[in-house]
Each structure stands twice: as C-alpha cells, then as structure tokens.
Design a protein around this motif. Structure first.
Motif, short mmCIF file in Angstrom:
data_model
loop_
_atom_site.label_atom_id
_atom_site.label_comp_id
_atom_site.label_asym_id
_atom_site.label_seq_id
_atom_site.Cartn_x
_atom_site.Cartn_y
_atom_site.Cartn_z
N ILE A 142 36.28 36.50 28.43
CA ILE A 142 35.66 36.20 29.73
C ILE A 142 36.51 36.85 30.82
O ILE A 142 37.73 36.62 30.88
CB ILE A 142 35.58 34.67 29.96
N TRP A 145 36.09 40.32 38.10
CA TRP A 145 35.42 41.51 38.62
C TRP A 145 36.37 42.52 39.26
O TRP A 145 35.96 43.63 39.57
CB TRP A 145 34.38 41.08 39.69
N ASN A 146 37.63 42.13 39.50
CA ASN A 146 38.45 42.97 40.39
C ASN A 146 38.87 44.30 39.77
O ASN A 146 39.08 45.29 40.47
CB ASN A 146 39.65 42.18 40.94
N ASP A 200 26.98 33.30 35.13
CA ASP A 200 28.14 32.89 35.91
C ASP A 200 28.97 31.86 35.14
O ASP A 200 28.97 31.83 33.91
CB ASP A 200 27.69 32.37 37.29
N GLY A 204 29.71 30.88 31.12
CA GLY A 204 31.08 30.87 30.60
C GLY A 204 31.41 29.54 29.95
O GLY A 204 32.00 29.49 28.87
N VAL A 208 32.51 28.79 26.08
CA VAL A 208 33.77 28.11 25.74
C VAL A 208 33.50 26.88 24.88
O VAL A 208 34.24 26.58 23.93
CB VAL A 208 34.52 27.72 27.05
N THR A 218 40.62 35.96 31.63
CA THR A 218 41.36 36.37 32.82
C THR A 218 40.54 35.95 34.02
O THR A 218 39.34 36.26 34.11
CB THR A 218 41.57 37.90 32.85
N SER A 220 40.56 32.87 37.59
CA SER A 220 41.26 31.95 38.51
C SER A 220 41.94 30.80 37.77
O SER A 220 41.55 30.44 36.65
CB SER A 220 40.24 31.39 39.50
N ILE A 227 38.84 25.59 31.32
CA ILE A 227 38.74 26.16 29.97
C ILE A 227 39.72 25.47 29.01
O ILE A 227 39.36 25.08 27.90
CB ILE A 227 38.98 27.69 30.02
N LEU A 242 45.99 34.06 34.70
CA LEU A 242 45.39 33.40 35.87
C LEU A 242 45.89 33.98 37.19
O LEU A 242 46.54 35.02 37.22
CB LEU A 242 45.66 31.90 35.76
N GLY A 243 45.58 33.28 38.24
CA GLY A 243 45.86 33.80 39.59
C GLY A 243 47.34 33.74 39.96
O GLY A 243 48.18 33.23 39.21
N CYS A 275 45.46 40.51 41.22
CA CYS A 275 46.19 39.27 40.88
C CYS A 275 47.66 39.37 41.26
O CYS A 275 48.28 38.36 41.58
CB CYS A 275 46.04 38.96 39.41
N PHE A 372 43.67 36.47 47.94
CA PHE A 372 42.84 37.50 47.31
C PHE A 372 42.08 38.29 48.37
O PHE A 372 40.87 38.54 48.26
CB PHE A 372 41.86 36.85 46.30
P1 NAD Z 1 36.84 33.23 38.23
O1 NAD Z 1 37.80 32.33 37.52
O2 NAD Z 1 35.96 32.64 39.25
O3 NAD Z 1 35.87 33.94 37.16
C1 NAD Z 1 36.38 34.71 36.09
C2 NAD Z 1 35.37 34.70 34.96
O4 NAD Z 1 35.29 33.39 34.42
C3 NAD Z 1 33.94 35.05 35.39
O5 NAD Z 1 33.37 35.77 34.34
C4 NAD Z 1 33.30 33.68 35.55
O6 NAD Z 1 31.91 33.70 35.38
C5 NAD Z 1 33.97 32.88 34.46
N1 NAD Z 1 34.12 31.45 34.69
C6 NAD Z 1 34.34 30.81 35.86
N2 NAD Z 1 34.51 29.49 35.64
C7 NAD Z 1 34.44 29.30 34.30
C8 NAD Z 1 34.55 28.16 33.44
N3 NAD Z 1 34.79 26.96 33.92
N4 NAD Z 1 34.43 28.35 32.10
C9 NAD Z 1 34.20 29.57 31.59
N5 NAD Z 1 34.06 30.68 32.35
C10 NAD Z 1 34.20 30.55 33.69
O7 NAD Z 1 37.72 34.42 38.83
P2 NAD Z 1 37.22 35.72 39.63
O8 NAD Z 1 36.85 35.32 41.01
O9 NAD Z 1 36.25 36.47 38.82
O10 NAD Z 1 38.56 36.59 39.65
C11 NAD Z 1 39.58 36.38 40.56
C12 NAD Z 1 40.70 35.57 39.95
O11 NAD Z 1 41.18 36.20 38.75
C13 NAD Z 1 41.91 35.48 40.86
O12 NAD Z 1 42.44 34.18 40.81
C14 NAD Z 1 42.89 36.47 40.25
O13 NAD Z 1 44.23 36.24 40.58
C15 NAD Z 1 42.61 36.30 38.80
N6 NAD Z 1 43.05 37.46 38.01
C16 NAD Z 1 44.16 37.32 37.22
C17 NAD Z 1 44.64 38.43 36.50
C18 NAD Z 1 45.87 38.32 35.63
O14 NAD Z 1 46.14 39.27 34.92
N7 NAD Z 1 46.62 37.25 35.67
C19 NAD Z 1 43.96 39.64 36.59
C20 NAD Z 1 42.83 39.74 37.40
C21 NAD Z 1 42.38 38.63 38.11
#
Ligand code: NAD
Length: 466
Positions: A142, A145-146, A200, A204, A208, A218, A220, A227, A242-243, A275, A372
């Motif tokens: 999972i 988008w960044n 969305d 997800g 899970v 990867t 938030s 999860i 994570l973030g 991130c 972000f």
């Molecule tokens: P997000 O957590 O909102 O979504 C990420 C993915 O998870 C999406 O595909 C979404 O549909 C899915 N998702 C959301 N809630 C879920 C749940 N409860 N169960 C299963 N799937 C779920 O994050 P985002 O807005 O897409 O991305 C930005 C975040 O990602 C920021 O916090 C950033 O720091 C983090 N990030 C971390 C890294 C890293 O390497 N640590 C890399 C890139 C982005």
C-alpha cells in the motif's frame, strides 16, 4: 483561470470510480474503477492461489521473469514521466528524475535484492545451520502518492523477488501511475502474482483485514497506527514506513549561506511533499540572522506554477485538503507569534509559495505535526544541547540533518539525533546498501539494504550434524 483552480482540486472517490485530476490545472487525467470489498477478497484469493508455484521458483528463475521490465520502463519513461506530472503535479524534471532512477537501476536493484536473499550457512562445531529466506505468502503493498513510481517500486519489487505474490494498492491520488507501473512490471508474470486494486483508505482497510500474510506500507503515521492495530488480530507481519518532522540543526560554526541553500533545497523539493523534507530548523543564535536572511532571499526567488510556467520549480500541493492543512498550520503559527519572512500568501488553486517562518517556538503545532508542504520553520537556539533537546522532543524520527563547519563535531552531534537516518552537511539518505529506516513512530520495520530486503521473507533455519 485554470479549471477548478479557485477552489483547488482533489481526487474524488465515487461509489464505483476514482476520477484522477491534475492538481495544477483541475483537468481530468483519467479514471479507474474502485475495487469493491468483495473483489478485494477475490484479488487476495488469486494471489493466494499463485503463491505456492511462485514461491517454489528459485531466485534466479524469479529474476529471469523480473529483469525484462527494465527495458519496458526505459522505453516508456517519457510516457510515465508525463503521467506523474499530470497526476500529482511535480515538475517534469523531477518526475523524469524519479522515473529514470527506477528504470535505469531496475536490473541492478533486482540482483541486489536477490543477493541478500541467498541462503546463509552458520557453523558451530559439528552443527551446520542454513538460514533460508522463504516467502511470507501474500503481501499487501500500500503506497502514497508523493513518489508514485519510486514508492511502489521499493515495496513491490522486494516482495516479488522474495517469492511473495502481491496485491498492490496505489494511492487514490495516483491510481493511473500505479496501474501503469504494475502493467510494466507484471507483463510476463504468471496470473495472480501481481494483482492491482484501486480505492482509498476504505479499500486499503479491506486489504489489510483480508487474508494476507505481510503488509508493506508507506504512508502517514495515522494510517500506520490503524494498520498495526488491524494486523495484530492475527499477528500479520508489517513493514511500516511512516511520516516525519525532520529537523535541520545549524551549528554556530556552519556556513549560513550553505546551510540556507540546503534548507531551501530540502524543504521546498516536491513542494515539501517528501517524508524527509526539512520542516524544522534549529539555528545557532550567533549566525541566525544571516541564515534567515539568506533563506528568505532564496525562497522569494523560487518560481511557483504548473509545469508549463517558465522557470517554475515549485508545483502544486497534491490536493485542496493538503493545501488547506498547510495554510491552517501557517496561520496558526503566525497568530501565535511566528513571523513570515517569505511566502505565506494564498495563491490560486492548489499552489502555495515557498514559505519561511521565523521566531517559531516549540509549542506551535507547526513545529510538532507533519506539514508536508513548502514551509520552513526556524527557531533560534543558544547551544548544541538546546538544539538536540528540541530536535529530539518529538514522536517522529525519520530523517535529520546537521550542518557545521567542523565535520567531526557535526558528526558527534548527528550521532545524538534520535532519527533513523542523519546526514552531516548533506541530505539524510545513506550510502548504497544502507536501509531506509525510521526511528520512533516514523517506522516499524524498514526496507532497503540487505537487512531491509530480508524483511520481505521469513527466516527458516535448517540444522544438520555433520
Ligand atoms: P496516507 O497514509 O493517507 O495514505 C497512504 C496509502 O495508504 C494510500 O494508498 C491510502 O489509500 C492508504 N490508506 C490510508 N489509510 C489506510 C488504512 N487505515 N488502512 C489501509 N490503507 C490505508 O498517506 P499519503 O497522504 O498518501 O502520503 C503522505 C504520508 O506518507 C506522509 O505522512 C509522508 O511522510 C509519508 N511517507 C513516508 C515515507 C517513508 O519512507 N517513511 C515515504 C513517503 C511518504
């Protein structure tokens, strides 16, 4: 005015379809069908059925099927780059860099992953143990988008090479890029080995909660917590990246201009939607004024705009919700006494200027919660100890950077920063072969490097007496 620009635009998940908008222009890029909950279970069932045969292949047999995508990725690099820019807004130059990095190192990455999964032999007296790295079974991947190509790549590829079958859910913000990446990788793989589903967080969550064995995620921290909680009911394995809320510590012997240049590069890249973006700066009082002035000057010169705007290097926020979050954080900080040295004005659509806030205090939400967005927050500190205390007082611990004139002193300070990856006078990413890893609540498990690749497999120790 560009379509949809006044109110900003966001992707919309209707009951059955996911319409993908260009965040810079508001125009429709395409549409995919949302995978209903029952169909998510079907995808898992197909991956489950394919798992024994895929897992039984040798590493070299799997490599033979996974190396050919490099040529396809290279051939489609321009198309994929254009799709990345259209779907998430980053300038063509940055999108091209992401695609080209993935495509050009594809075979090399496959081989590096496979090498770390070779069996290892450990001997003790007459005992000979072999550690085999066997597949978990079905892996849910999972992604956010960044970096819509690099993020799937860093989860899907190690999972497949380790012998797992994969059900991949790209972000709802970049479904078309995710779909295309999976098509390019999946061509030639046996049916069920790589399944793609769309939707969305709800989709997800269904994935899970379904019968998968490993969840590679990867995104938030909030989603990571959900999860981990869901996975705990039957002890599914998880890898969570994570973030963060990355600090930059600028020591009193640092070159303020060099540090400001780095802060701007690492804070405004990808419109701050990285991130490991620098979000907080702790600068020594004695050089703070020169640092802040230089930073504000650089920020004011950054051209904001869509990809077709001459000289634009700062693209849009991915959606209106993300923009509103950044605008609210900045407004609250200003209300609490922070001063705007650059940016801060509300632009049309999903755009924001490169923003510099000074006189920030530790209590402000913007110094504590992930932004972000293209915002750098500066606080002055009296000593290295104070910088370390403030930098470490956070639940996050992804990346960090220390800038200093004496590299040895800076390295000593860096070793005390509570983060998974700390750069000295450079960004936080480590040398080839080191893991991409978050400390504290920025990660749970990790990927990259031999130890990270092995988390996509289960160790099985077979011992004989010789
Ligand atoms: P997000 O957590 O909102 O979504 C990420 C993915 O998870 C999406 O595909 C979404 O549909 C899915 N998702 C959301 N809630 C879920 C749940 N409860 N169960 C299963 N799937 C779920 O994050 P985002 O807005 O897409 O991305 C930005 C975040 O990602 C920021 O916090 C950033 O720091 C983090 N990030 C971390 C890294 C890293 O390497 N640590 C890399 C890139 C982005």
């Amino acid at each position: 005015m560009r379509p949809g620009s006044s109110a900003g635009v966001s992707k919309r998940v209707a009951m059955t379809s996911l319409v993908s908008f260009n965040p810079a222009t508001g125009s429709t890029v395409g549409e995919v069908s949302v995978t209903p909950a029952l169909a998510v279970l079907d995808a898992i069932a197909r991956a489950r059925a394919a798992a024994p045969a895929w897992g039984a292949l040798s590493l070299s047999e799997r490599l033979a099927l996974l190396e050919p995508p490099e040529e396809r990725l290279l051939a489609c690099a321009e198309e994929l780059t254009a799709l990345v820019t259209a779907e998430m807004g980053k300038p063509t130059k940055d999108a091209g860099g992401e695609v080209s990095w993935v495509a050009k190192s594809f075979v090399e990455t496959c081989r590096e992953i496979a090498a770390s999964l070779e069996p290892e032999v450990v001997s003790q007296g007459s005992l000979r143990s072999t550690i085999h790295h066997v597949p978990h079974g079905v892996c849910a991947a999972i992604t956010p988008w960044n970096f819509p190509v690099m993020m799937p790549h860093s989860l899907v590829l190690p999972a497949l090479i380790a012998g797992n079958t994969v059900v991949f859910k790209p972000s709802e913000e970049t479904p078309l890029v995710g779909q295309r990446y999976a098509e390019l990788i999946g061509e030639g793989l046996p049916p069920g080995v790589l399944e793609v589903i769309h939707g969305d967080a709800e989709t997800g969550r269904a994935l899970v909660a379904g019968g998968v064995d490993l969840i590679a995620f990867t995104g938030s921290r909030t989603a990571g917590v959900q999860i981990l909680s869901s996975a705990s009911s039957d002890l599914k394995r998880v890898i969570l990246e994570l973030g963060g809320k990355d600090p930059l510590l600028v020591l009193d012997d640092a070159d303020p201009l060099a540090a400001a240049k780095f802060a701007a590069k690492n804070g405004f890249r990808n419109a701050g939607q990285v991130c490991v973006s620098t979000e907080r700066v702790y600068v020594a009082e004695s050089i703070a004024e020169r640092f802040e002035e230089a930073l504000a000057q650089i920020a004011k010169e950054i051209v904001v705009g869509a990809d077709d705007v001459e000289g634009a290097t700062l693209g849009p926020m991915v959606n209106a919700r993300q923009k509103a979050h950044v605008v609210e954080q900045v407004a609250a900080a200003v209300k609490d006494g922070a001063r705007l040295l650059a940016g801060g004005e509300d632009r049309e659509g999903n755009f924001l200027s490169a923003t510099v806030l000074v006189d920030c205090t530790h209590e402000m939400g913007i110094m504590r919660d992930e932004t972000f967005g293209p915002v750098l927050c500066v606080a002055r500190v009296a000593s290295d100890e104070e910088a370390l205390r403030l930098a470490n007082d956070t639940p996050y611990g992804l990346g960090a950077v220390v800038y200093g004139g004496d590299p040895e002193r800076a390295e000593r300070v860096a070793a005390r920063v509570e983060a998974g990856m700390v750069g000295v006078n450079r960004s936080c990413g480590g040398a080839e072969g080191t893991p991409w890893v978050g400390a504290k609540q920025s990660g749970y498990g990790y990927h990259g490097g031999p130890a990270g690749h092995r988390q996509f497999a289960v160790p099985r120790v077979v011992t004989v007496r010789t």
